[in-house]
Design a protein around this motif. Sequence first.
Motif, PDB file in Angstrom:
ATOM      1  N   GLY A  40      61.323  33.534  38.206  1.00 31.80           N
ATOM      2  CA  GLY A  40      61.310  32.749  36.980  1.00 31.80           C
ATOM      3  C   GLY A  40      60.278  33.261  35.999  1.00 31.80           C
ATOM      4  N   PHE A  41      59.135  33.740  36.501  1.00 35.37           N
ATOM      5  CA  PHE A  41      58.095  34.290  35.634  1.00 35.37           C
ATOM      6  C   PHE A  41      58.224  35.799  35.448  1.00 35.37           C
ATOM      7  CE2 PHE A  41      55.945  30.289  36.800  1.00 35.37           C
ATOM      8  CZ  PHE A  41      55.616  29.861  35.526  1.00 35.37           C
ATOM      9  N   VAL A  42      58.937  36.464  36.350  1.00 28.34           N
ATOM     10  CA  VAL A  42      59.209  37.886  36.142  1.00 28.34           C
ATOM     11  C   VAL A  42      59.969  38.088  34.840  1.00 28.34           C
ATOM     12  CG1 VAL A  42      60.709  39.742  36.960  1.00 28.34           C
ATOM     13  CG2 VAL A  42      59.072  38.702  38.519  1.00 28.34           C
ATOM     14  N   ALA A  43      60.824  37.138  34.514  1.00 21.58           N
ATOM     15  CA  ALA A  43      61.572  37.224  33.257  1.00 21.58           C
ATOM     16  C   ALA A  43      60.656  37.236  32.037  1.00 21.58           C
ATOM     17  CB  ALA A  43      62.551  36.055  33.161  1.00 21.58           C
ATOM     18  N   HIS A  44      59.403  36.839  32.227  1.00 25.53           N
ATOM     19  CA  HIS A  44      58.441  36.811  31.123  1.00 25.53           C
ATOM     20  C   HIS A  44      57.355  37.868  31.284  1.00 25.53           C
ATOM     21  CE1 HIS A  44      60.260  33.058  29.773  1.00 25.53           C
ATOM     22  NE2 HIS A  44      60.266  32.694  31.041  1.00 25.53           N
ATOM     23  N   GLY A  45      57.585  38.830  32.190  1.00 25.96           N
ATOM     24  CA  GLY A  45      56.687  39.968  32.277  1.00 25.96           C
ATOM     25  C   GLY A  45      55.647  39.912  33.365  1.00 25.96           C
ATOM     26  N   LEU A  46      55.841  39.073  34.386  1.00 28.00           N
ATOM     27  CA  LEU A  46      54.865  38.994  35.468  1.00 28.00           C
ATOM     28  C   LEU A  46      54.807  40.320  36.218  1.00 28.00           C
ATOM     29  CD1 LEU A  46      52.892  37.104  36.935  1.00 28.00           C
ATOM     30  CD2 LEU A  46      54.763  36.437  38.445  1.00 28.00           C
ATOM     31  N   TRP A  47      53.577  40.740  36.555  1.00 28.54           N
ATOM     32  CA  TRP A  47      53.357  42.015  37.243  1.00 28.54           C
ATOM     33  C   TRP A  47      54.076  42.025  38.595  1.00 28.54           C
ATOM     34  CZ3 TRP A  47      51.207  43.956  41.727  1.00 28.54           C
ATOM     35  CH2 TRP A  47      50.823  45.301  41.689  1.00 28.54           C
ATOM     36  N   PRO A  48      54.684  43.139  39.048  1.00 26.84           N
ATOM     37  CA  PRO A  48      54.636  44.483  38.459  1.00 26.84           C
ATOM     38  C   PRO A  48      55.789  44.796  37.512  1.00 26.84           C
ATOM     39  CG  PRO A  48      55.613  44.612  40.624  1.00 26.84           C
ATOM     40  CD  PRO A  48      55.269  43.159  40.406  1.00 26.84           C
ATOM     41  N   PHE A  49      56.643  43.809  37.204  1.00 25.45           N
ATOM     42  CA  PHE A  49      57.753  44.054  36.288  1.00 25.45           C
ATOM     43  C   PHE A  49      57.285  44.030  34.830  1.00 25.45           C
ATOM     44  CE2 PHE A  49      59.465  42.402  40.207  1.00 25.45           C
ATOM     45  CZ  PHE A  49      60.524  43.257  40.459  1.00 25.45           C
ATOM     46  N   GLY A  50      56.074  43.614  34.632  1.00 25.08           N
ATOM     47  CA  GLY A  50      55.416  43.630  33.324  1.00 25.08           C
ATOM     48  C   GLY A  50      53.922  43.715  33.566  1.00 25.08           C
ATOM     49  N   ASN A  51      53.145  43.366  32.578  1.00 21.35           N
ATOM     50  CA  ASN A  51      51.691  43.441  32.744  1.00 21.35           C
ATOM     51  C   ASN A  51      51.052  42.067  32.544  1.00 21.35           C
ATOM     52  OD1 ASN A  51      49.545  45.240  33.399  1.00 21.35           O
ATOM     53  ND2 ASN A  51      48.772  45.033  31.302  1.00 21.35           N
ATOM     54  N   LYS A  52      51.762  41.005  32.945  1.00 18.70           N
ATOM     55  CA  LYS A  52      51.276  39.645  32.764  1.00 18.70           C
ATOM     56  C   LYS A  52      50.728  39.080  34.075  1.00 18.70           C
ATOM     57  CE  LYS A  52      52.718  39.408  28.460  1.00 18.70           C
ATOM     58  NZ  LYS A  52      51.799  39.277  27.320  1.00 18.70           N
ATOM     59  N   HIS A  53      49.907  38.018  33.940  1.00 22.72           N
ATOM     60  CA  HIS A  53      49.365  37.336  35.116  1.00 22.72           C
ATOM     61  C   HIS A  53      49.516  35.822  34.950  1.00 22.72           C
ATOM     62  CE1 HIS A  53      45.864  36.011  32.846  1.00 22.72           C
ATOM     63  NE2 HIS A  53      45.597  37.254  32.490  1.00 22.72           N
ATOM     64  N   LEU A  54      49.299  35.091  36.042  1.00 23.78           N
ATOM     65  CA  LEU A  54      49.483  33.644  36.053  1.00 23.78           C
ATOM     66  C   LEU A  54      48.242  32.872  35.647  1.00 23.78           C
ATOM     67  CD1 LEU A  54      51.489  33.115  39.387  1.00 23.78           C
ATOM     68  CD2 LEU A  54      52.368  32.985  37.063  1.00 23.78           C
ATOM     69  N   LEU A  55      47.139  33.544  35.412  1.00 21.55           N
ATOM     70  CA  LEU A  55      45.885  32.844  35.158  1.00 21.55           C
ATOM     71  C   LEU A  55      45.945  32.089  33.830  1.00 21.55           C
ATOM     72  CD1 LEU A  55      45.117  34.788  37.430  1.00 21.55           C
ATOM     73  CD2 LEU A  55      42.898  35.062  36.336  1.00 21.55           C
ATOM     74  N   ALA A  56      45.663  30.792  33.895  1.00 17.81           N
ATOM     75  CA  ALA A  56      45.657  29.953  32.696  1.00 17.81           C
ATOM     76  C   ALA A  56      44.633  28.849  32.886  1.00 17.81           C
ATOM     77  CB  ALA A  56      47.040  29.353  32.446  1.00 17.81           C
ATOM     78  N   TYR A  57      44.139  28.337  31.772  1.00 18.21           N
ATOM     79  CA  TYR A  57      43.210  27.216  31.795  1.00 18.21           C
ATOM     80  C   TYR A  57      42.035  27.504  32.739  1.00 18.21           C
ATOM     81  CZ  TYR A  57      47.052  24.820  29.419  1.00 18.21           C
ATOM     82  OH  TYR A  57      48.045  24.465  28.539  1.00 18.21           O
ATOM     83  N   ASP A  58      41.760  26.559  33.642  1.00 17.59           N
ATOM     84  CA  ASP A  58      40.596  26.701  34.528  1.00 17.59           C
ATOM     85  C   ASP A  58      40.793  27.782  35.590  1.00 17.59           C
ATOM     86  OD1 ASP A  58      39.529  24.689  33.061  1.00 17.59           O
ATOM     87  OD2 ASP A  58      39.664  23.152  34.602  1.00 17.59           O
TER      88      ASP A  58
END
Length: 940
Positions: A40-58
């Motif tokens: 579900g998040f790979v579609a938005h570029g989550l690594w390694p299919f993109g260069n995004k990470h899940l870190l948010a807020y705290d």
Amino acid sequence: MIARERFRPMTTLLEKKERQEELYQRLIAFLLPVIAFYFGFVAHGLWPFGNKHLLAYDLYHQYAPFLLELKRKILSGDGLFFSWSGGLGVNFYSFFTYYTASPFNIVTLLFPDTFITEAVTLLTLLKLGFSSLFFREFLTRSFRKDPSASVLSGFYALSAWVYAYSWNIMWLDTLVFFPLACLGLVELVRDRRPRRFVLALTLMLLTNYYTAFFACVFLFFYYFVLRCQFAPKKRSLLASLAAFARFAGYACLSALLAAITLWPTIKALAITSAAGDAFPRGFAFGQSALDMLARMTPLRAPQIMSGLPNIFAGLFVLLLIPAFFANRRRPLRVRVAYGLLLGFLLFSFQSKTLSFLWHGGHYPNSLDYRYAFVFILLTLAMAYQAMGDDLTLSRGAAVTSAVSVFVLLLAEQQFKQNDTLSHWRLWATSLFLILYLTVFARMRPVPGGRERVPGRGVFYIMSGRHQLSPRHRLASLAALKRKRIPAPEPATRTGLLRYRRAQSLLFLFLVAELLFQAFTAAVLYQQVAPLGDRSYYLDNHYAREVLQMTADLKEAHRGQPWRAEILPDTCVNDPFLFASNGMSLFASPFPQASIDFFSDLGYPTNGVNSFQYKESTIVMDSLLGIEYLIVRQDRIFDDRTRTEISRGEETRLLRNHHVLPFGFFATQEAAYLDEEWMPEEAPDVQNRLLSALSGSPGALAIDYFRPWEMEGCYVEQAYEPSTFRVIREAGDGDWAFLVYDVPRDGIYYIFWADESVGINYSNGFIGDHEFFQLGGSKKGIGDVGFLEAGSELHFRVSMPLDKAIDGTFRACVARLDQEAWRAARDRLASHPLILDHFSTNSFSGEITAPSKGYLFLPTTGNPGWTFRVDGLKTPGQTLRGSFILIPLEAGPHTISARFAPQGFFAGLSVSLASLAALAGTAFYRRLRRRGRQGPGLRLR
């Protein structure tokens, strides 16, 4: 003497098939939510299919840096009691019990520091997978076995609550162990077996006491529901009281086993911002009931920081809960018990008073309805039980519920015009409800059918060779030869096939809705908290240079105190992220007392549990022992208070030669600061601190800006020279401009603080070209370095665009009086604490006091320090709750200090004593059981 033997019958083919099917179903329960969440998040570029990470807020600012600190402590062999990495020294054990006590965190050891974002992703996926797996175990062992449990458990792991709060990664540990605690409670009530309940509840309390509190409150109420469901109908009052005493006793045993974390945590929380909230007066209510119930439908953006509860866990729940209550074959007392608990939870979402109690007698400053996951577990458990009923008998209740949901969504679409998803929500909900109603209309279980025709994934018990299993009594071989299974009647067989087809369709529809939930929830989460870019965290050349610099500094100062800060910052907890032993800190368990004084000194704070080093003065850096400053190459200021000692491709390492030693003599006047009102302006507060410690005058000379009338919105000087009034119309994006004409050469600093204009960013420039950023803090310090006489220093602030502004903010300039600073600094440095030992949680040394006064320690006042002066235990005191003072008489002294979290050894003693008592009881029972069996052959 007859030898003792154990007879273990051979596993039959049917048992092997059953075990194989059980393994397949468990794999589905574990992997399905993991794959759905991840892709579900790979579609938005989550690594390694993109260069995004899940870190948010705290998770970005707190949890990932604390995980790195835990990893470094494990690899270096440092203790967990204390850390010098951030906050000028903190009680790390309180951080450990709240943030990092999860056994899953061991996987961080496999990742380099620069891949902490990927370690967090793996941790999240593992916790979601195990939460789904354990929820399936709760369903199948508590009620019945059905292949739908493997998919339905995925809705527990991918509920709306998870998407709203999965960044609170330590809360997911409770999501993992909570179903096991519920299963243990079922076994305790139904079978009088306490082992699983005690183990799971202890693990919950050990891994995250905060969300475990919500689970414990639920378990208390759920106990009475299970008593109605599983306890014998005819039971005496004495038997009921004895059963409740067993439940309470085992719950208390779990708390005692977890005392090693619970008791130090209680002591630490008593001095944080979470303590002391007053009980609400009256009985206030929150949002409307319809708005709350609408949150049980799909395509809802997660309400993260505030808003409505996140309680969606599948549309089938809206059909099966009415069916649960409509089934008259279910005992009335069971339906009433579940209804009361369900109603209580719904009412808790409505009542601010009950919400206050659910949150442990505390008003959360954000993240409302943190306990909503218990509601999701209850509704899914009820839906699963109803799924095994003859749903054709409760068709009317399901249809009525579907129509009610449809009408509710139509009304919402009519009255909430700004909801762009209302059309999609209406059609998606209608489609799934129709599909589910179609399947439920064909789900009529055939009595006895499951035993005749075993199906894939369906639990079955057949007469025959399976009786050799240890779970069944032994039967004579002669009887096994004559066992026959009669052929089913044609009508029975037809009903069985229809029911199995309905089960298969239901399985497919549940998978489809789960995937729909995973991908749409990821899209909606992106709108609220977009995935971050790895290259702006630790996966970049700048971060690698900073990590290398801090590693070199640590090696160069092995066994000695040192501190460094980093500009600009990557996150609030940069000192933990980069192991720089700095000042900045953001942590819920941190004592609140010191926050206000750091704000008085000019540093940005949140007023609750955070203070941050954005910029500082050389005076405060020296007092606090901040010897090094790591800055980017493009920093424009002419810094003549520090010297460059190292340079990388993107960074420079600056050294403060004015830094004072870790510990020095302070005058008796330092203790008087606790009783004084602090000045309004931060430079005056720093001057007062320096004067109280050294007995010399302050070193910062204050001067004032004037409004810059050439551009920007209207600004005028108000009732004080440092206060400026801003008037601006809504929709006007002009900034407020100030200017300062530099009267003489020197080192200058900017101080500013918002009062009522809503500052959201500030910056400035020197002359006409040297532009600099000061960040988004409402209060702070700007070190603009050396300025020549006659130059212009411009300062400006931005404010919200959507509202009219008529308010004030404060701003002033301070120049470093180098002669006054040199005199005060030399006086403080003349009587240092000469260390002969320094480690993670202890230090010792010698100091000569010229007169009666104090030893000043530049570390925050964390309860747990034990100080000894000349071998005698001496209580320390804090300077306005922020720094430590140890009273001294005139003359030479030996100083020793050791830290242990308050309550740790008491909690450890209680945990060990409880564990010993539990082990002794188990051993005694085993001896008695062996004694009753006697010698000879034992068959199982």
